[in-house]
Design a protein around this motif. Structure first.
Motif, short mmCIF file in Angstrom:
data_model
loop_
_atom_site.label_atom_id
_atom_site.label_comp_id
_atom_site.label_asym_id
_atom_site.label_seq_id
_atom_site.Cartn_x
_atom_site.Cartn_y
_atom_site.Cartn_z
N ASP A 93 0.80 -1.22 0.00
CA ASP A 93 0.00 0.00 0.00
C ASP A 93 0.84 1.27 0.00
O ASP A 93 0.57 2.20 -0.77
CB ASP A 93 -0.92 0.00 1.22
CG ASP A 93 -1.78 1.24 1.31
OD1 ASP A 93 -2.85 1.28 0.66
OD2 ASP A 93 -1.40 2.19 2.02
N SER A 94 1.87 1.32 0.83
CA SER A 94 2.58 2.59 1.05
C SER A 94 3.26 3.14 -0.20
O SER A 94 3.01 4.29 -0.57
CB SER A 94 3.60 2.40 2.18
OG SER A 94 4.22 3.63 2.48
N PRO A 95 4.12 2.39 -0.91
CA PRO A 95 4.76 2.98 -2.09
C PRO A 95 3.77 3.25 -3.22
O PRO A 95 3.92 4.24 -3.96
CB PRO A 95 5.79 1.93 -2.51
CG PRO A 95 5.29 0.65 -1.93
CD PRO A 95 4.62 1.03 -0.65
N VAL A 96 2.75 2.40 -3.37
CA VAL A 96 1.77 2.62 -4.44
C VAL A 96 0.97 3.88 -4.14
O VAL A 96 0.70 4.70 -5.04
CB VAL A 96 0.83 1.40 -4.57
CG1 VAL A 96 -0.21 1.65 -5.66
CG2 VAL A 96 1.62 0.15 -4.90
N ARG A 97 0.60 4.09 -2.89
CA ARG A 97 -0.18 5.28 -2.50
C ARG A 97 0.62 6.55 -2.74
O ARG A 97 0.09 7.55 -3.23
CB ARG A 97 -0.59 5.16 -1.04
CG ARG A 97 -1.59 6.20 -0.58
CD ARG A 97 -2.09 5.87 0.80
NE ARG A 97 -2.83 4.60 0.82
CZ ARG A 97 -4.11 4.49 0.51
NH1 ARG A 97 -4.80 5.58 0.17
NH2 ARG A 97 -4.71 3.31 0.54
N GLN A 98 1.91 6.54 -2.37
CA GLN A 98 2.74 7.72 -2.59
C GLN A 98 2.88 8.04 -4.08
O GLN A 98 2.83 9.20 -4.48
CB GLN A 98 4.12 7.51 -1.96
CG GLN A 98 4.11 7.48 -0.45
CD GLN A 98 5.50 7.32 0.12
OE1 GLN A 98 6.47 7.87 -0.40
NE2 GLN A 98 5.63 6.57 1.21
N GLN A 149 8.81 7.18 -9.69
CA GLN A 149 8.09 7.49 -8.46
C GLN A 149 7.85 6.25 -7.58
O GLN A 149 8.11 6.26 -6.39
CB GLN A 149 6.75 8.14 -8.80
CG GLN A 149 6.16 8.97 -7.68
CD GLN A 149 6.89 10.29 -7.51
OE1 GLN A 149 7.37 10.86 -8.48
NE2 GLN A 149 7.00 10.76 -6.29
N GLY A 150 7.31 5.20 -8.17
CA GLY A 150 7.00 4.01 -7.40
C GLY A 150 8.24 3.33 -6.87
O GLY A 150 8.29 2.92 -5.70
N ARG A 151 9.27 3.19 -7.70
CA ARG A 151 10.49 2.52 -7.26
C ARG A 151 11.19 3.25 -6.14
O ARG A 151 11.60 2.64 -5.13
CB ARG A 151 11.45 2.36 -8.46
CG ARG A 151 11.08 1.25 -9.41
CD ARG A 151 11.86 1.32 -10.71
NE ARG A 151 11.36 2.38 -11.58
CZ ARG A 151 11.89 2.70 -12.76
NH1 ARG A 151 12.95 2.01 -13.21
NH2 ARG A 151 11.37 3.65 -13.49
N ILE A 152 11.31 4.58 -6.26
CA ILE A 152 11.98 5.36 -5.22
C ILE A 152 11.13 5.36 -3.94
O ILE A 152 11.67 5.28 -2.83
CB ILE A 152 12.24 6.80 -5.70
CG1 ILE A 152 13.18 6.78 -6.91
CG2 ILE A 152 12.85 7.63 -4.58
CD1 ILE A 152 14.52 6.12 -6.65
N ALA A 153 9.81 5.42 -4.10
CA ALA A 153 8.93 5.36 -2.92
C ALA A 153 9.10 4.02 -2.20
O ALA A 153 9.14 3.96 -0.96
CB ALA A 153 7.47 5.55 -3.33
N GLY A 154 9.22 2.93 -2.97
CA GLY A 154 9.43 1.62 -2.36
C GLY A 154 10.76 1.51 -1.64
O GLY A 154 10.84 0.96 -0.54
N ILE A 155 11.81 2.05 -2.25
CA ILE A 155 13.13 2.02 -1.62
C ILE A 155 13.14 2.88 -0.36
O ILE A 155 13.67 2.49 0.68
CB ILE A 155 14.21 2.49 -2.61
CG1 ILE A 155 14.33 1.52 -3.79
CG2 ILE A 155 15.56 2.64 -1.91
CD1 ILE A 155 15.19 2.02 -4.93
N TYR A 156 12.52 4.06 -0.46
CA TYR A 156 12.44 4.96 0.70
C TYR A 156 11.67 4.30 1.84
O TYR A 156 12.07 4.37 3.00
CB TYR A 156 11.77 6.27 0.29
CG TYR A 156 11.60 7.25 1.43
CD1 TYR A 156 12.66 8.04 1.86
CD2 TYR A 156 10.39 7.38 2.10
CE1 TYR A 156 12.52 8.92 2.91
CE2 TYR A 156 10.24 8.25 3.15
CZ TYR A 156 11.30 9.03 3.54
OH TYR A 156 11.17 9.90 4.59
N MET A 157 10.56 3.64 1.52
CA MET A 157 9.77 2.97 2.54
C MET A 157 10.57 1.85 3.19
O MET A 157 10.53 1.66 4.42
CB MET A 157 8.49 2.41 1.94
CG MET A 157 7.52 1.86 2.98
SD MET A 157 6.25 0.81 2.25
CE MET A 157 7.21 -0.67 1.95
N ALA A 158 11.33 1.10 2.40
CA ALA A 158 12.16 0.03 2.95
C ALA A 158 13.21 0.60 3.89
O ALA A 158 13.51 0.00 4.94
CB ALA A 158 12.82 -0.76 1.83
#
Length: 432
Positions: free
Chosen positions: A121-126, A341-350
């Motif tokens: 949810d988190s990276p997709v939402r961002q 956007q999605g990839r960086i959001a996923g990395i940032y969330m991790a």
């Protein structure tokens, strides 16, 4: 419409905001109810920490993968399916409590299941927020998303505390499941905005997650922010564990008073979110100052003599936590092209989750071995030390500096295009 709420003029964002409020409220209800059930079943602070660890651990793996898919698949439908998936653990745990004999292993298992769904949810939402908004209003939309998130931190714990006290833990979980399903219906009705047609891969750009890491290697300032977030989130971000332990072990409070303490922190977070929503450009300087001041406030909270004083201190902690997390996220997100956007959001969330599972357990162990106040003091020291280290790193990269007894940002306006084709849309400074 005022500058603070200008993003609400977009109809699709208004519907998204409604669904996001429901989803986040349900998530906070679920987390608070899980923690309360864990400590009721075991009486152990370590059990609360392990529950949180099981919830955040899947995000380390799922987040970057989900972010990669979010750059390739329809983000709205991913959110709809994920809301339905998040409703299932709450429904199953509620049924077990009503008709069976719940154990702490049920709590751990369903916390892990929620962690898988929330990790998607988190990276997709961002990333999806950027689909809804123009670039000029994106920071405002992020700020309003922060207001929504932290408003849910008031509503969610308050509702959870009321339901636990009035009708029991099982019905609290049932309410969580229903809220997720309604949010899925709202998201399904949002009109889809086409993605930017000119945002295409450049020569030499690697596909998938490799491209995201390639982009970060060319912008070490963003790596510093992600590393700082990993450290701040490890202990300061585990506030729900610390507050649960303080409420039950130090102050011996009931469910309603426990929910009120969490809500006090959320009130401060909303005030911080309003300040972020008024920004036109996020700042590395704000990130560093918020992290440092947050450390001081955690040290003060560790010495609070009463629940009232502790609740008052939670107000600036909430404000600074939100200002840090929202601004750090915006610093990263606004400095990447939409296709990343999605990839960086996923990395940032991790990065935000990387130490959370271990630190959640450490918080519980520290509280059991020493005092319930020890985790707060440790969190304060970690924030102060890592903020100083991040300043030193960004200063060496010539991103921030002290001038005239004031912390300023040397990074130029982010609207200035970069000469690097891969980083198109970044600032001229290659170290930003």
């Amino acid at each position: 419409m005022s500058r603070t709420f200008r993003s609400l003029k977009v109809e699709s964002f208004r519907w998204y905001a409604t669904a996001s409020l429901m989803t986040n409220t349900a998530m906070w209800m679920q987390r608070i109810t899980q923690d309360w059930l864990a400590i009721q079943l075991t009486g152990d602070g370590a059990a609360v920490g392990f529950t949180t660890a099981m919830q955040f651990l899947p995000g380390l793996i799922i987040g970057p993968i989900a972010g990669n898919f979010a750059d390739r698949w329809p983000r709205r439908m991913m959110l709809v399916i994920d809301c339905i998936a998040m409703s299932l653990p709450a429904l199953m745990l509620g049924l077990i409590i009503m008709f069976g004999h719940p154990s702490i292993w049920h709590v751990y298992g369903f916390a892990a299941a929620l962690g898988v769904a929330s990790g998607v949810d988190s990276p997709v939402r961002q990333a999806y927020v950027r689909d809804l908004m123009d670039k000029d209003d994106l920071i405002n939309a992020m700020g309003l998303s922060g207001i929504i998130f932290h408003t849910s931190r008031i509503i969610g714990p308050a509702i959870a505390g009321f339901l636990i006290a009035a009708v029991g833990v099982a019905y609290s979980f049932m309410g969580v499941s229903a809220a997720y399903l309604v949010a899925a219906g709202v998201l399904f009705g949002i009109k889809v905005k086409p993605r930017e047609p000119d945002d295409v891969m450049t020569p030499g750009e690697k596909p998938g997650l490799a491209g995201g890491f390639q982009l970060l290697r060319q912008n070490p300032g963003l790596i510093v922010v992600m590393a700082l977030t990993a450290c701040v989130s490890s202990f300061a971000g585990n506030f729900q564990v610390s507050i649960t332990i303080m409420a039950t072990k130090a102050f011996h409070l009931g469910a309603g008073e426990f929910g009120s303490l969490t809500s006090m922190m959320a009130i401060g977070s909303i005030f911080g979110a309003f300040q972020v929503a008024r920004l036109y450009r996020p700042s590395f300087a704000i990130v560093l100052l918020a992290a440092g001041l947050l450390g001081f406030c955690y040290l003060i909270a560790s010495a609070a003599p009463s629940p009232i004083v502790f609740g008052i201190i939670l107000l600036p902690i909430g404000m600074l936590s939100n200002m840090y997390l929202s601004t750090a996220n915006a610093v990263v997100q606004l400095r990447v092209p939409p296709r990343f956007q999605g990839r960086i959001a996923g990395i940032y969330m991790a990065c935000g989750y990387v130490f959370v599972p271990v630190s959640a357990i450490v918080i519980g162990v520290l509280a059991d071995r020493f005092t319930p106040r020890t985790p707060l003091a440790v969190a304060g020291l970690i924030c102060l030390i890592t903020a100083g280290m991040a300043y030193a790193a960004l200063h060496l990269l010539k991103v921030v500096a002290w001038r005239g007894k004031r912390l300023i940002e040397l990074d130029p306006a982010i609207d200035v295009p970069s000469k690097n084709p891969l980083s198109e849309g970044f600032a001229d400074n290659p170290n930003c």
